[in-house]
Design a protein around this motif. Structure first.
Motif, mmCIF file in Angstrom:
data_model
loop_
_atom_site.group_PDB
_atom_site.id
_atom_site.type_symbol
_atom_site.label_atom_id
_atom_site.label_comp_id
_atom_site.label_asym_id
_atom_site.label_seq_id
_atom_site.Cartn_x
_atom_site.Cartn_y
_atom_site.Cartn_z
ATOM 1 N N ASN A 307 0.482 -13.475 -7.451
ATOM 2 C CA ASN A 307 -0.102 -12.736 -6.327
ATOM 3 C C ASN A 307 0.266 -11.260 -6.412
ATOM 4 O O ASN A 307 -0.568 -10.382 -6.174
ATOM 5 C CB ASN A 307 0.402 -13.309 -4.991
ATOM 6 C CG ASN A 307 -0.355 -14.544 -4.553
ATOM 7 O OD1 ASN A 307 -1.526 -14.723 -4.886
ATOM 8 N ND2 ASN A 307 0.318 -15.415 -3.804
ATOM 9 N N ALA A 308 1.539 -10.991 -6.733
ATOM 10 C CA ALA A 308 1.996 -9.599 -6.822
ATOM 11 C C ALA A 308 1.285 -8.861 -7.943
ATOM 12 O O ALA A 308 0.831 -7.715 -7.761
ATOM 13 C CB ALA A 308 3.513 -9.562 -7.044
ATOM 14 N N LYS A 309 1.155 -9.497 -9.095
ATOM 15 C CA LYS A 309 0.475 -8.841 -10.215
ATOM 16 C C LYS A 309 -0.978 -8.535 -9.864
ATOM 17 O O LYS A 309 -1.487 -7.436 -10.152
ATOM 18 C CB LYS A 309 0.546 -9.720 -11.458
ATOM 19 C CG LYS A 309 1.921 -9.800 -12.100
ATOM 20 C CD LYS A 309 1.880 -10.653 -13.360
ATOM 21 C CE LYS A 309 3.217 -10.647 -14.090
ATOM 22 N NZ LYS A 309 3.173 -11.468 -15.328
ATOM 23 N N ASN A 310 -1.644 -9.484 -9.207
ATOM 24 C CA ASN A 310 -3.050 -9.274 -8.837
ATOM 25 C C ASN A 310 -3.189 -8.166 -7.802
ATOM 26 O O ASN A 310 -4.051 -7.280 -7.921
ATOM 27 C CB ASN A 310 -3.644 -10.566 -8.288
ATOM 28 C CG ASN A 310 -3.765 -11.655 -9.332
ATOM 29 O OD1 ASN A 310 -3.727 -11.381 -10.530
ATOM 30 N ND2 ASN A 310 -3.897 -12.895 -8.896
ATOM 31 N N PHE A 311 -2.329 -8.214 -6.781
ATOM 32 C CA PHE A 311 -2.425 -7.214 -5.707
ATOM 33 C C PHE A 311 -2.142 -5.811 -6.222
ATOM 34 O O PHE A 311 -2.918 -4.878 -5.973
ATOM 35 C CB PHE A 311 -1.460 -7.556 -4.580
ATOM 36 C CG PHE A 311 -1.338 -6.457 -3.558
ATOM 37 C CD1 PHE A 311 -2.386 -6.167 -2.690
ATOM 38 C CD2 PHE A 311 -0.176 -5.700 -3.473
ATOM 39 C CE1 PHE A 311 -2.285 -5.139 -1.761
ATOM 40 C CE2 PHE A 311 -0.068 -4.666 -2.552
ATOM 41 C CZ PHE A 311 -1.129 -4.394 -1.692
ATOM 42 N N PHE A 312 -1.047 -5.649 -6.944
ATOM 43 C CA PHE A 312 -0.692 -4.304 -7.408
ATOM 44 C C PHE A 312 -1.680 -3.792 -8.463
ATOM 45 O O PHE A 312 -1.963 -2.594 -8.514
ATOM 46 C CB PHE A 312 0.743 -4.268 -7.909
ATOM 47 C CG PHE A 312 1.760 -4.279 -6.801
ATOM 48 C CD1 PHE A 312 1.878 -3.183 -5.951
ATOM 49 C CD2 PHE A 312 2.563 -5.378 -6.568
ATOM 50 C CE1 PHE A 312 2.790 -3.184 -4.901
ATOM 51 C CE2 PHE A 312 3.473 -5.392 -5.531
ATOM 52 C CZ PHE A 312 3.590 -4.288 -4.685
ATOM 53 N N ARG A 313 -2.227 -4.680 -9.257
ATOM 54 C CA ARG A 313 -3.272 -4.251 -10.194
ATOM 55 C C ARG A 313 -4.435 -3.627 -9.431
ATOM 56 O O ARG A 313 -4.928 -2.542 -9.776
ATOM 57 C CB ARG A 313 -3.765 -5.460 -10.994
ATOM 58 C CG ARG A 313 -4.934 -5.161 -11.946
ATOM 59 C CD ARG A 313 -5.637 -6.457 -12.332
ATOM 60 N NE ARG A 313 -6.245 -7.096 -11.171
ATOM 61 C CZ ARG A 313 -6.382 -8.413 -11.021
ATOM 62 N NH1 ARG A 313 -5.928 -9.244 -11.956
ATOM 63 N NH2 ARG A 313 -6.955 -8.907 -9.935
ATOM 64 N N ASP A 314 -4.868 -4.282 -8.353
ATOM 65 C CA ASP A 314 -6.046 -3.822 -7.613
ATOM 66 C C ASP A 314 -5.755 -2.579 -6.783
ATOM 67 O O ASP A 314 -6.533 -1.616 -6.790
ATOM 68 C CB ASP A 314 -6.561 -4.944 -6.701
ATOM 69 C CG ASP A 314 -7.077 -6.147 -7.487
ATOM 70 O OD1 ASP A 314 -7.413 -5.969 -8.673
ATOM 71 O OD2 ASP A 314 -7.130 -7.248 -6.907
ATOM 72 N N ILE A 315 -4.629 -2.571 -6.073
ATOM 73 C CA ILE A 315 -4.362 -1.464 -5.141
ATOM 74 C C ILE A 315 -3.945 -0.204 -5.888
ATOM 75 O O ILE A 315 -4.343 0.917 -5.521
ATOM 76 C CB ILE A 315 -3.312 -1.862 -4.081
ATOM 77 C CG1 ILE A 315 -3.421 -0.950 -2.851
ATOM 78 C CG2 ILE A 315 -1.897 -1.844 -4.644
ATOM 79 C CD1 ILE A 315 -4.671 -1.163 -2.040
#
Length: 499
Positions: A307-315
């Motif tokens: 979840n963290a990798k996906n969120f920080f990639r996008d934001i």
């Protein structure tokens, strides 16, 4: 045989040359605005971490104006300052002897043992000869009769520092342009009315958060409550953020995006969009935005690694061009060792660095952000096994009515060795509720001011608990006047307005 002998000799020469170069680098130190750091042997630019300590690259150190920069080996910052002082000369006539109880503002002067010193920012109780935080600049060995009191010619007007105000409430979080050491090329761009205009892109230098001029800064602001409950369109509106930026004079907005409890994992795209909107709203008002990946339960951040990798990639990709966004990769790790948190951070930080190599990144600490003390550990765990990354800081949380002197001692120990950012605190108990203990809170703020540690207070909502700054019903009324503030809200607003 001959070829092998030549090869061995060449290898030996190379080894000796490298050892000599390393020894030379180790012998050199960087006088960074009056505080000594070793010059890096291998890091070519910026700040580094070598031999288990912070170092400054030679290329970065030499950018400072005289009398700072690369100096020979010395055993203490006091020796470096004294060396600078001895070389410049001057008169101490009319300059008062340094006094531990006197408050010194930027550009105030004092003398001690025949040496003249200039304060670079607000300070009290820091011996110039010892200079632990680098606040004092040596101006020369001097002679002349000391005056009986500090000259007020360089102080702010008395209306900014009434005698009834505690020292912690008047320590400025950002220095006036006259007290920031800088080169003439940057002087024309320092003026500005918003935090972003004053400080620009932030970076970690030594143990402190610094602005674009490599000058330590202290940001003060508020944290939202969970944006799934009190987010955009509820307690976060055009009006409430105008009040925070313009009336409260906040420097930073922490955006608390819960992962569980109805948060990110239920609607990744929706919560990423809301965080993005809040970053834009903070930016429009000249504030810094602190993006908080608010994992809490489960306490092990590795549970939310993907979840963290996906969120920080996008934001981060969406806001890669902004210079005012700080990223916190884990809110309050609990029930997990520091080694486990370190492993998580070292997998998430590269995702951020892929899209923004210069952003400051915060790492939550064990024991619910207590740097281990709530788990019977201490900040020594972090110091002895730091995250393998640069431009990072470690977070500390406290609730003043629950967390007493042992927590403050742990914070002080950490602040003397590690870059620290207090991303959450309250004057209540650890639930964010109950009676306000402003005495304990002030003791914490005194420490934060002394070490120029940035902070965000929990929380900017109208939740029923005493730690929420607005009275219940304020958000639906959209009336952000001070008459709607709870006791904690009035107190925190004052701490931001009167620095």
């Amino acid at each position: 045989m001959k070829h092998r002998l030549i090869s061995s000799i060449s290898s030996l020469i190379a080894t000796l040359f490298f050892a000599f170069a390393s020894a030379q680098a180790a012998a050199a130190q960087c006088n960074w605005w009056g505080q000594l750091y070793p010059v890096c042997a291998n890091t070519q630019s910026g700040w580094g971490w070598e031999n288990n300590q912070t170092c400054v690259s030679r290329a970065t150190c030499v950018t400072q104006p005289a009398p700072y920069g690369v100096v020979g080996n010395s055993s203490s910052s006091a020796a470096a300052v004294s060396s600078v002082a001895a070389s410049t000369g001057g008169s101490c006539a009319g300059i008062a002897n340094w006094n531990a109880s006197t408050i010194y503002w930027g550009n105030d002067r004092a003398q001690l043992n025949g040496v003249k010193y200039r304060a670079k920012w607000w300070t009290q109780g820091e011996n110039p000869a010892q200079n632990p935080t680098g606040v004092w600049a040596g101006e020369g060995a001097c002679s002349g009769v000391a005056s009986s009191s500090l000259s007020s010619s360089s102080r702010p007007s008395s209306s900014l520092a009434p005698s009834s105000r505690s020292s912690s409430s008047i320590a400025p979080s950002s220095r006036s342009s006259s007290s920031i050491p800088r080169s003439s090329s940057s002087a024309s761009s320092i003026a500005g009315t918003t935090p972003i205009a004053r400080h620009g892109r932030l970076q970690v230098c030594g143990n402190q958060l610094c602005n674009q001029y490599n000058t330590p800064v202290q940001l003060r602001g508020m944290s939202t409550h969970g944006i799934q409950w009190y987010g955009w369109g509820s307690c976060l509106t055009e009006g409430s953020l105008d009040a925070l930026a313009n009336d409260w004079k906040a420097d930073i907005l922490r955006i608390a995006m819960y992962v569980q409890e109805g948060g990110y994992e239920t609607d990744p795209a929706g919560y990423t969009a809301q965080v993005s909107r809040l970053i834009d709203e903070a930016t429009e008002r000249g504030m810094y935005a602190l993006v908080d990946f608010h994992q809490l339960s489960p306490g092990d951040p590795n549970y939310n690694l993907q979840n963290a990798k996906n969120f920080f990639r996008d934001i981060v990709q969406a806001h890669s061009s902004k210079t005012n966004v700080i990223y916190d990769v884990a809110n309050e790790p609990n029930g997990v060792t520091w080694a486990g948190i370190k492993s998580y951070a070292e997998q998430v930080i590269p995702v951020i660095r892929q899209y923004n190599p210069n952003a400051v990144v915060l790492v939550g600490t064990h024991g619910w952000g207590s740097m281990g003390i709530s788990d019977g550990r201490t900040a020594q765990d972090i110091y002895q096994n730091p995250v393998n990354a640069t431009n990072i800081m470690y977070t500390f949380h406290f609730y003043a009515a629950s967390h007493g002197q042992s927590y403050r001692d742990n914070l002080i120990w950490a602040a003397q060795r590690l870059p620290v950012f207090v991303t959450e605190f309250g004057s209540q108990d650890y639930t964010g509720d109950g009676a306000n203990d402003f005495t304990s809170t002030q003791q914490y703020l005194d420490i934060l001011n002394q070490y120029k540690i940035s902070w965000t207070n929990w929380n900017y909502s109208d939740d029923f608990r005493s730690g929420a700054v607005w009275k219940t019903g304020t958000c639906s009324s959209n009336n952000w006047s001070t008459t709607n503030l709870k006791e904690a809200g009035l107190w925190m607003r004052d701490k931001m307005r009167n620095r």
